[in-house]
Design a protein around this motif. Structure first.
Motif, PDB file in Angstrom:
ATOM      1  N   LEU A   8      38.378 -57.529  49.366  1.00 23.34           N
ATOM      2  CA  LEU A   8      39.622 -57.458  50.130  1.00 23.34           C
ATOM      3  C   LEU A   8      39.384 -57.757  51.602  1.00 23.34           C
ATOM      4  O   LEU A   8      40.181 -58.452  52.245  1.00 23.34           O
ATOM      5  N   THR A   9      38.319 -57.213  52.138  1.00 23.48           N
ATOM      6  CA  THR A   9      38.069 -57.313  53.579  1.00 23.48           C
ATOM      7  C   THR A   9      37.474 -58.649  53.991  1.00 23.48           C
ATOM      8  O   THR A   9      37.299 -58.896  55.185  1.00 23.48           O
ATOM      9  N   GLN A  10      37.185 -59.501  53.051  1.00 26.16           N
ATOM     10  CA  GLN A  10      36.572 -60.792  53.375  1.00 26.16           C
ATOM     11  C   GLN A  10      37.514 -61.964  53.145  1.00 26.16           C
ATOM     12  O   GLN A  10      37.089 -63.113  53.119  1.00 26.16           O
ATOM     13  N   ASP A 201      53.087 -58.093  69.724  1.00 23.53           N
ATOM     14  CA  ASP A 201      54.156 -58.053  68.719  1.00 23.53           C
ATOM     15  C   ASP A 201      53.915 -58.998  67.551  1.00 23.53           C
ATOM     16  O   ASP A 201      54.837 -59.303  66.795  1.00 23.53           O
ATOM     17  N   GLU A 202      52.694 -59.479  67.425  1.00 29.61           N
ATOM     18  CA  GLU A 202      52.357 -60.367  66.301  1.00 29.61           C
ATOM     19  C   GLU A 202      51.392 -59.635  65.375  1.00 29.61           C
ATOM     20  O   GLU A 202      50.369 -59.091  65.818  1.00 29.61           O
ATOM     21  N   LEU A 203      51.696 -59.617  64.099  1.00 30.04           N
ATOM     22  CA  LEU A 203      50.823 -58.967  63.130  1.00 30.04           C
ATOM     23  C   LEU A 203      49.584 -59.811  62.886  1.00 30.04           C
ATOM     24  O   LEU A 203      49.673 -61.003  62.621  1.00 30.04           O
ATOM     25  N   THR A 204      48.413 -59.175  62.982  1.00 28.36           N
ATOM     26  CA  THR A 204      47.157 -59.889  62.697  1.00 28.36           C
ATOM     27  C   THR A 204      46.412 -59.281  61.516  1.00 28.36           C
ATOM     28  O   THR A 204      45.520 -59.904  60.954  1.00 28.36           O
ATOM     29  N   GLY A 205      46.793 -58.052  61.130  1.00 27.99           N
ATOM     30  CA  GLY A 205      46.106 -57.419  60.011  1.00 27.99           C
ATOM     31  C   GLY A 205      46.577 -56.005  59.788  1.00 27.99           C
ATOM     32  O   GLY A 205      47.544 -55.540  60.401  1.00 27.99           O
ATOM     33  N   ARG A 447      40.781 -74.147  61.424  1.00 31.41           N
ATOM     34  CA  ARG A 447      41.396 -72.814  61.334  1.00 31.41           C
ATOM     35  C   ARG A 447      41.426 -72.154  62.703  1.00 31.41           C
ATOM     36  O   ARG A 447      42.395 -71.487  63.071  1.00 31.41           O
ATOM     37  N   VAL A 448      40.352 -72.360  63.458  1.00 35.68           N
ATOM     38  CA  VAL A 448      40.302 -71.796  64.808  1.00 35.68           C
ATOM     39  C   VAL A 448      41.354 -72.469  65.691  1.00 35.68           C
ATOM     40  O   VAL A 448      42.060 -71.811  66.464  1.00 35.68           O
ATOM     41  N   TYR A 472      39.653 -63.522  68.893  1.00 37.10           N
ATOM     42  CA  TYR A 472      40.444 -63.048  67.756  1.00 37.10           C
ATOM     43  C   TYR A 472      39.871 -63.576  66.443  1.00 37.10           C
ATOM     44  O   TYR A 472      39.768 -62.855  65.445  1.00 37.10           O
ATOM     45  N   TYR A 473      39.490 -64.846  66.444  1.00 36.54           N
ATOM     46  CA  TYR A 473      38.925 -65.429  65.229  1.00 36.54           C
ATOM     47  C   TYR A 473      37.611 -64.751  64.867  1.00 36.54           C
ATOM     48  O   TYR A 473      37.367 -64.425  63.702  1.00 36.54           O
ATOM     49  N   MET A 474      36.764 -64.530  65.837  1.00 36.21           N
ATOM     50  CA  MET A 474      35.471 -63.894  65.571  1.00 36.21           C
ATOM     51  C   MET A 474      35.640 -62.478  65.019  1.00 36.21           C
ATOM     52  O   MET A 474      34.882 -62.055  64.140  1.00 36.21           O
ATOM     53  N   CYS A 475      36.638 -61.766  65.531  1.00 33.42           N
ATOM     54  CA  CYS A 475      36.874 -60.390  65.060  1.00 33.42           C
ATOM     55  C   CYS A 475      37.532 -60.370  63.682  1.00 33.42           C
ATOM     56  O   CYS A 475      37.162 -59.565  62.816  1.00 33.42           O
ATOM     57  N   GLN A 476      38.483 -61.263  63.458  1.00 37.11           N
ATOM     58  CA  GLN A 476      39.261 -61.230  62.220  1.00 37.11           C
ATOM     59  C   GLN A 476      38.572 -61.946  61.059  1.00 37.11           C
ATOM     60  O   GLN A 476      38.755 -61.558  59.900  1.00 37.11           O
ATOM     61  N   HIS A 477      37.784 -62.975  61.361  1.00 34.93           N
ATOM     62  CA  HIS A 477      37.238 -63.806  60.287  1.00 34.93           C
ATOM     63  C   HIS A 477      35.714 -63.855  60.247  1.00 34.93           C
ATOM     64  O   HIS A 477      35.140 -64.383  59.297  1.00 34.93           O
ATOM     65  N   GLU A 478      35.065 -63.344  61.301  1.00 34.77           N
ATOM     66  CA  GLU A 478      33.603 -63.349  61.333  1.00 34.77           C
ATOM     67  C   GLU A 478      33.034 -61.937  61.472  1.00 34.77           C
ATOM     68  O   GLU A 478      31.852 -61.760  61.732  1.00 34.77           O
TER      69      GLU A 478
END
Length: 534
Positions: A8-10, A201-205, A447-448, A472-478
């Motif tokens: 789920l987390t990946q 105000d934007e959902l990221t996770g 994607r970035v 944001y990409y590094m935190c959310q996807h890496e």
């Protein structure tokens, strides 16, 4: 269907559905079938709460003919057919008997007309279903033919129609969940949703906790469908709330040992304090509700009663006084039964929203609801937040609600795509940016770039070779969880010590927003990284 918290987390999800009751399961199945990358998480087990506290009647909406709500009736019929096709092995067809009195709306003539219309409107009710669960035609029989209403005064006949009755509601919810899994939906029970992860105000996770291991992690997603029942709105702690205070009713059924009415169900009227707004203009229907006696296994289910519950902390347990009051209503509508309290093996109870409220001043809020107060479904969402709330009542219409959620979600995504397309068309190509992204992220560079273009603030430079959106990409996807993760292992360019500390300070501010760090935590992260510089 296998549970994998790690998987789920990946994964980057389009949608995460919170709540594994019948509504969450149907929504997950529908979105999975429609090609969304979706996940379904449930804090307990599937169908363990209100969804399992039901009489199990998959009704075809006959009562809606009283107020000519044909749209709502067709939704019920279509939804019933969905369940019957999905799990015919746990569904019985049961005759329902309703006593007829007088010669007006509760008389034989009116009932014959209603039942004829019911059969006509649901004429395709048995299409593609096994013959053993076909629903037969309805009819009116004489009062002499009914043993259970022989003592009812002024009885003119008995209306008989048939409904599908589920023998095991939890198994039905599980069947839907398994179907969703087969459509590619990732699923986990005992997985608690704790809070939304927002940025401007934007959902990221969404932050989640594995209740088996105690491990916490973040699911990356664009949308959250909150179908968590009376827990709805708790995800919004620390963010702008989408819901106002919700008034709840407790729905109660009695389980009586033995088939006290034989193999057929009966419907009787009982006084009721919880009103259905559809009936406000119908004086003959005010202050009453149909009470059903439904044979199931070697028991008889009786319900449903409703009462107001302003304090959810009191829970669903019934006091002895409340049990006696409900039992009095049962015996009052059918004195011949004379049921004692010790004959009730147990009581079912669950939460239902009395009134779904919305913020009329919020022009982003969307609300799709039926006319009925008790049978109201709220879909409240904001395309800027990516959250849709679902508050439902009737078990039967969960598939129809799932269709509505799918439509609403598709409309929002189409608007977002159009807005992004317009933004992209206005942004000149930046070949140097694409080259930098490819050098650092390889095949994932596009994607970035898409993430950078979602928000103009994401293009804010932190360094000549690094933009804010990349953090944001590094935190959310890496899975960069600490400042040193980024500074030591995610960046691909070298810095002098002074320049590295300056950049680390900027990055720490971005990570503080993403992970909701305190100022003290942010300072510790900077000190930890600085120590690595020697």
């Amino acid at each position: 269907m296998k549970r994998s918290f790690k998987a789920l987390t990946q994964t980057q999800y389009d949608v995460v559905i919170v709540g594994g009751g019948v509504y969450g399961a149907c929504i997950a199945e529908k979105l999975g079938r429609s090609g969304y990358k979706a996940a379904l998480i449930e804090a307990s087990d599937f169908g363990a709460a209100t969804s399992s506290n039901s009489l199990g009647i998959l009704h075809g909406g006959l009562r809606y003919l009283q107020h000519f709500n044909l749209k709502r009736m067709r939704r019920s019929i279509k939804s019933r057919h969905y369940f019957m096709r999905l799990a015919p092995q746990i569904i019985d067809i049961t005759a329902f008997n309703y006593p007829l009195k007088g010669w007006s709306i509760n008389g034989p003539l009116a009932m014959r007309i209603a039942l004829t219309l019911n059969d006509f409107i649901s004429r395709r009710r048995n299409e593609n279903l096994p013959s053993n669960i076909h629903i037969p035609k309805s009819y009116v029989r004489s009062s002499d033919a009914s043993q259970w209403f022989s003592e009812t005064p002024k009885l003119n006949g008995v209306g008989v129609w048939h409904e599908a009755v589920v023998r095991h509601l939890e198994r039905l919810v599980l069947e839907i969940t398994q179907s969703a899994s087969q459509q590619g939906v990732d699923i986990a029970n005992y997985c608690k949703a704790e809070r939304l992860i927002m940025h401007k105000d934007e959902l990221t996770g969404i932050r989640i906790k594995d209740r088996l291991s105690g491990q916490r992690s973040t699911l990356s997603c664009r949308w959250v469908i909150d179908a968590s029942g009376h827990n709805i709105g708790r995800l919004h702690a620390g963010t702008k709330k989408l819901s106002k205070t919700q008034t709840w009713a407790r729905a109660v059924n009695a389980i009586i040992e033995g088939r006290i009415i034989g193999d057929e169900a009966i419907a009787l009227t009982v006084p009721d304090t919880v009103q259905d707004t559809l009936h406000d203009s119908k004086k003959h229907l005010q202050n009453t509700r149909s009470l059903f006696f439904v044979p199931q296994h070697k028991q008889t289910l009786v319900g449903t009663f409703y009462d107001h519950q302003n304090n959810l902390k009191k829970g669903l347990a019934l006091s002895e006084k409340e049990k006696i009051r409900f039992l009095k209503d049962i015996n009052q509508c059918h004195p011949r039964l004379n049921i004692r309290l010790d004959e009730v093996s147990h009581w079912q109870s669950g939460w239902l929203p009395l009134e779904a409220q919305n913020n009329a001043n919020d022009h982003h809020a969307l609300e799709l609801k039926s006319e009925s107060q008790l049978n109201k479904h709220l879909y409240q969402g904001q395309h800027t937040t990516g959250v849709i709330e679902v508050k439902g009542v009737k078990f039967t219409t969960a598939p129809a609600v799932a269709e509505d959620v799918h439509t609403l979600l598709a409309e929002h995504i189409a608007k977002q795509s159009q807005a992004k397309k317009q933004t992209s068309n206005q942004t000149p190509p930046n070949r140097e940016l694409e080259k930098q992204l490819y050098t650092r992220y390889g095949q994932n560079w596009h994607r970035v770039k898409a993430l950078l273009l979602q928000d103009k603030n994401h293009l804010t430079p932190l360094h000549e070779q690094l933009r804010q959106g990349e953090i944001y990409y590094m935190c959310q996807h890496e899975m960069a969880l600490r400042l040193s993760d980024i500074m030591l292992r995610r960046l691909t360019f070298k810095l002098e010590a002074t320049e590295a500390i300056t950049l680390a300070t900027k990055i720490s501010l971005v990570m503080q927003t993403i992970y909701h760090w305190s100022d003290a935590r942010r300072e510790r992260e900077i000190e930890h990284f600085t120590a690595t510089l020697g």
